[in-house]
Structures are given as structure tokens and as C-alpha cells.
Write a protein that holds these residues in place. Sequence first.
Motif, PDB file in Angstrom:
ATOM      1  N   ASN A 105       0.830  -1.199   0.000  1.00 35.76           N
ATOM      2  CA  ASN A 105       0.000   0.000   0.000  1.00 35.76           C
ATOM      3  C   ASN A 105       0.870   1.255   0.000  1.00 35.76           C
ATOM      4  O   ASN A 105       1.903   1.311   0.677  1.00 35.76           O
ATOM      5  CB  ASN A 105      -0.931   0.043   1.206  1.00 35.76           C
ATOM      6  N   LEU A 106       0.416   2.241  -0.746  1.00 35.04           N
ATOM      7  CA  LEU A 106       1.114   3.523  -0.844  1.00 35.04           C
ATOM      8  C   LEU A 106       0.477   4.507   0.132  1.00 35.04           C
ATOM      9  O   LEU A 106      -0.625   4.999  -0.108  1.00 35.04           O
ATOM     10  CB  LEU A 106       1.029   4.056  -2.275  1.00 35.04           C
ATOM     11  N   GLY A 107       1.158   4.768   1.245  1.00 32.88           N
ATOM     12  CA  GLY A 107       0.627   5.707   2.214  1.00 32.88           C
ATOM     13  C   GLY A 107       0.894   5.273   3.635  1.00 32.88           C
ATOM     14  O   GLY A 107       1.074   4.084   3.924  1.00 32.88           O
ATOM     15  N   GLY A 159      -3.540   4.844   8.243  1.00 30.54           N
ATOM     16  CA  GLY A 159      -4.642   5.766   8.460  1.00 30.54           C
ATOM     17  C   GLY A 159      -4.909   6.713   7.317  1.00 30.54           C
ATOM     18  O   GLY A 159      -5.895   7.450   7.335  1.00 30.54           O
ATOM     19  N   LYS A 160      -4.041   6.712   6.293  1.00 31.04           N
ATOM     20  CA  LYS A 160      -4.202   7.639   5.168  1.00 31.04           C
ATOM     21  C   LYS A 160      -4.405   6.928   3.836  1.00 31.04           C
ATOM     22  O   LYS A 160      -4.392   7.569   2.784  1.00 31.04           O
ATOM     23  CB  LYS A 160      -2.985   8.565   5.086  1.00 31.04           C
ATOM     24  N   ILE A 161      -4.600   5.627   3.881  1.00 32.76           N
ATOM     25  CA  ILE A 161      -4.782   4.858   2.648  1.00 32.76           C
ATOM     26  C   ILE A 161      -6.272   4.742   2.360  1.00 32.76           C
ATOM     27  O   ILE A 161      -7.038   4.312   3.221  1.00 32.76           O
ATOM     28  CB  ILE A 161      -4.144   3.458   2.784  1.00 32.76           C
ATOM     29  N   GLN A 173       2.922  -4.863   3.163  1.00 32.80           N
ATOM     30  CA  GLN A 173       3.876  -3.793   3.450  1.00 32.80           C
ATOM     31  C   GLN A 173       3.254  -2.450   3.084  1.00 32.80           C
ATOM     32  O   GLN A 173       2.359  -2.380   2.241  1.00 32.80           O
ATOM     33  CB  GLN A 173       5.168  -3.983   2.642  1.00 32.80           C
ATOM     34  N   GLN A 174       3.759  -1.398   3.713  1.00 30.27           N
ATOM     35  CA  GLN A 174       3.334  -0.033   3.393  1.00 30.27           C
ATOM     36  C   GLN A 174       4.542   0.807   3.024  1.00 30.27           C
ATOM     37  O   GLN A 174       5.660   0.533   3.458  1.00 30.27           O
ATOM     38  CB  GLN A 174       2.664   0.621   4.608  1.00 30.27           C
ATOM     39  N   VAL A 175       4.289   1.817   2.208  1.00 28.78           N
ATOM     40  CA  VAL A 175       5.309   2.804   1.880  1.00 28.78           C
ATOM     41  C   VAL A 175       4.849   4.123   2.501  1.00 28.78           C
ATOM     42  O   VAL A 175       3.913   4.753   2.009  1.00 28.78           O
ATOM     43  CB  VAL A 175       5.492   2.955   0.362  1.00 28.78           C
ATOM     44  N   ASP A 176       5.472   4.523   3.589  1.00 26.97           N
ATOM     45  CA  ASP A 176       5.059   5.716   4.314  1.00 26.97           C
ATOM     46  C   ASP A 176       5.297   6.987   3.511  1.00 26.97           C
ATOM     47  O   ASP A 176       6.232   7.074   2.695  1.00 26.97           O
ATOM     48  CB  ASP A 176       5.802   5.816   5.646  1.00 26.97           C
ATOM     49  N   GLU A 177       4.454   7.990   3.763  1.00 28.04           N
ATOM     50  CA  GLU A 177       4.533   9.306   3.126  1.00 28.04           C
ATOM     51  C   GLU A 177       4.416   9.232   1.609  1.00 28.04           C
ATOM     52  O   GLU A 177       4.993  10.048   0.888  1.00 28.04           O
ATOM     53  CB  GLU A 177       5.817  10.026   3.536  1.00 28.04           C
ATOM     54  N   ALA A 178       3.662   8.259   1.138  1.00 29.40           N
ATOM     55  CA  ALA A 178       3.374   8.119  -0.287  1.00 29.40           C
ATOM     56  C   ALA A 178       1.876   8.295  -0.492  1.00 29.40           C
ATOM     57  O   ALA A 178       1.100   8.404   0.455  1.00 29.40           O
ATOM     58  CB  ALA A 178       3.821   6.745  -0.788  1.00 29.40           C
ATOM     59  N   ASP A 179       1.452   8.334  -1.747  1.00 29.77           N
ATOM     60  CA  ASP A 179       0.032   8.265  -2.076  1.00 29.77           C
ATOM     61  C   ASP A 179      -0.114   7.486  -3.378  1.00 29.77           C
ATOM     62  O   ASP A 179       0.862   6.985  -3.935  1.00 29.77           O
ATOM     63  CB  ASP A 179      -0.620   9.655  -2.144  1.00 29.77           C
ATOM     64  N   SER A 238       7.191  14.269   3.160  1.00 30.18           N
ATOM     65  CA  SER A 238       8.537  14.848   3.091  1.00 30.18           C
ATOM     66  C   SER A 238       9.452  14.119   2.113  1.00 30.18           C
ATOM     67  O   SER A 238      10.522  14.637   1.766  1.00 30.18           O
ATOM     68  CB  SER A 238       9.173  14.837   4.487  1.00 30.18           C
ATOM     69  N   ARG A 239       9.058  12.939   1.665  1.00 30.43           N
ATOM     70  CA  ARG A 239       9.904  12.150   0.769  1.00 30.43           C
ATOM     71  C   ARG A 239       9.601  12.475  -0.681  1.00 30.43           C
ATOM     72  O   ARG A 239       8.440  12.627  -1.071  1.00 30.43           O
ATOM     73  CB  ARG A 239       9.688  10.658   1.027  1.00 30.43           C
ATOM     74  N   ASP A 240      10.655  12.536  -1.514  1.00 30.04           N
ATOM     75  CA  ASP A 240      10.399  12.761  -2.930  1.00 30.04           C
ATOM     76  C   ASP A 240      10.121  11.431  -3.631  1.00 30.04           C
ATOM     77  O   ASP A 240      10.344  10.352  -3.081  1.00 30.04           O
ATOM     78  CB  ASP A 240      11.534  13.547  -3.602  1.00 30.04           C
TER      79      ASP A 240
END
Length: 357
Positions: free
Chosen positions: A268-270, A273-275, A294-300, A331-333
Motif C-alpha cells: 500500500n502507498l501511504g 490511516g491515510k490509505i 507492506q506499506q510505503v510511508d509518506e506516499a500516495d 517529506s519524501r520525494d
Amino acid sequence: MTLKSTLATLLMCAAFSPQAFAAENVGSTTIPVFSSARNTNLNVTIWYPAKGSGVMALSSDDRIFEGTPALKDAAIQPGRLPLVLLSHGSGSSMAGMAWIAAKLASEGFIVAGTNHPGTTSGYSTPEDTPKIWERTNDLSAITTALTTQGKWSDAIDADRIGVLGFSLGGSAAMEISGARADLDAYARYCEENTAMMDCQWFAGGQGYVNNEPVSVPKLDLRTIDKARFEQQNRDPRIRSAVLVDPGLALAFQPDSLKAIDIPLTFINLGSKGKIPPAVLADKLAAQVPAATYQQVDEADHFSFLPLCKPGADAFLKSVGERDPICQPAGSRDRADLHAQLETMIVTAFNRTLKPGQ
């Protein structure tokens, strides 16, 4: 789940840029594969470990996105290699997955995918979007062609085939792995979540044909062919799947998930709580016996798209695009997010398609 017309038009009409990057070990080519289900040829792009010369070319290079380099029509490295099929998101295209395809090819995989008619950039309609069985037919047709015909049948290990799906492509990857959809559950989801992108798409009364907007009837999900929507689309040749923000996350039959007998890797991208519920896959993973999550934090959701060029966000805003296609979710590019995704995806397929290596 759907990129809007402005972006779709830009992708289809963008000019080629001569920019190139080091990609001497990745080749790419495009071949026709006949689909009996569609009664036409699919244009299938293949990325692979290259050996020998070729002309460096870029895919997915346009006014918005950076291109991905590969050696066009280069010779393939000898040996039998695992195959990974790709299925793109709704309203997107194969070119948008070139960055991960090239990475997989550089790691020793043959990678193949096509633009799915009816749900691709410039040719996408609400009526065609839920026809997941058409996408699984595309993937199976590609598998048959590459494992039985020409030089690819000598290069592919038919016992090591996986699939990588993003968004609606994740739905197709789920179904070709054995999951079966539930039409009533999907209809209820959109009745209760009218603000979700996929539900807005069905209710919007607009599609895209020949790269132009067209007016279409609003789609009542309950009018979909229930038998086709819920049919079994399992292809036993698929031995592993990676699913990034899979669509229809709330609309799969639980018994079908419990019966999946191959390893699935859900991403999941996010941050937690934000997915969006449309793609939240933690509960799916909990129901599949051999699944990891797995999740990728600070993504969408848009983080899986190619890297954006400088000034792309301002340009998109200037032409009326409202989706945050090139805006960071945190904050991540995007390059940092892609690096993490590459590691996750390559690791998953190394574990499931290259055991013991």
C-alpha cells in the motif's frame, strides 16, 4: 483509480525527448500478440536483460514525466529467465510502469505488458473499467504467446511466471491469482463511498475515446454482467503476484481469498490511516494464506507514476488538472519512494520466482 483527461491527452500527444540514462543491460521491444477474446492484436512491450548493441530509447518521456531508457531491440542474454507480467492502472498505460519494468529486467527478469483496451490513456470508459476478465484474458494471452512462440519461448522459464499489478491492474493480478469479485459488495462500496475516485468515475457520465472526451451514460454497477464479473479467472501458470494499491479491495469473495495457493505480496502507498478504503489491502493480505503486507510511508496513489520533470506540477495546474499527480504526499520525494518500491518488488519476486538463488 483514473487519471483525468488532461493528463491522458498530454501522455498521448507528448513529443519524444532525447534525454537518456545508463541502461546498457536492459533491452526493450514491442511485438504483436493476438487476443482471441478481443479478436485483435495487443501491442506487447517486453523488457529484458540485454546482451549486445541496440539503440538507446526512452519510454514514458513527455511534458510531465521523465523517460525510462532501454536498448531498443537489443539481443537478450542467454538462459531461461522468469517472466513478470504487468497490468497498469485505470486510465494509465504500460509506459507509466516502464521504470519498474526496467528495474526488474536489470535484475534478471523478462517483463511484459500491454495497454488494456478500454481502460488505458486516451481510451477509457466507465463501462469498460469493471471488466476485469478482459484484463486477465490479456495477461493469459501474453503468457501463452511468450511461452510457446518464437525466441521468447526459449528464453522464458514457464515454471517461474509472476504478475505485478497496480490499482485496477492489481485487481486483475488478484483475479488471475484466484480471487473472485463480488458484484453486490462492489455496488454497495460505491453507494457508501461516493467521493472515492473510482465511484466518481462511474457516476461522472464521461469517458475518453481516441484521446477525446465523450459523453457516456452514468454506470450503474448493478447492471454489470454478474456472471462475468464474478467468474473464476485463475491462470495456474501464475506462481506469484505483487499487488500495489489493488482496486476492488472491498469487493472480493472471502472464500476465494482463502483458497489462493500462491504467494501474494501486497503493498500500500501511504502511511497508516491515510490509505483510501478502495485500495487498502491489509485485510486482503490477512485472508490469503501465503501473503505478506507492506506499506510505503509518506506516499500516495500517484507515487507509483513515473518521476515528474521540474515544473510539471505548475504546468498541470495551469491546464486545470486537479489531481496531485506530481505533488509529494509527504517529506519524501518520488525518487526515494521508487527506490523503496523497487527493493520491495524485486525482493518479492526474487523470493518467489528465484528460490534458492
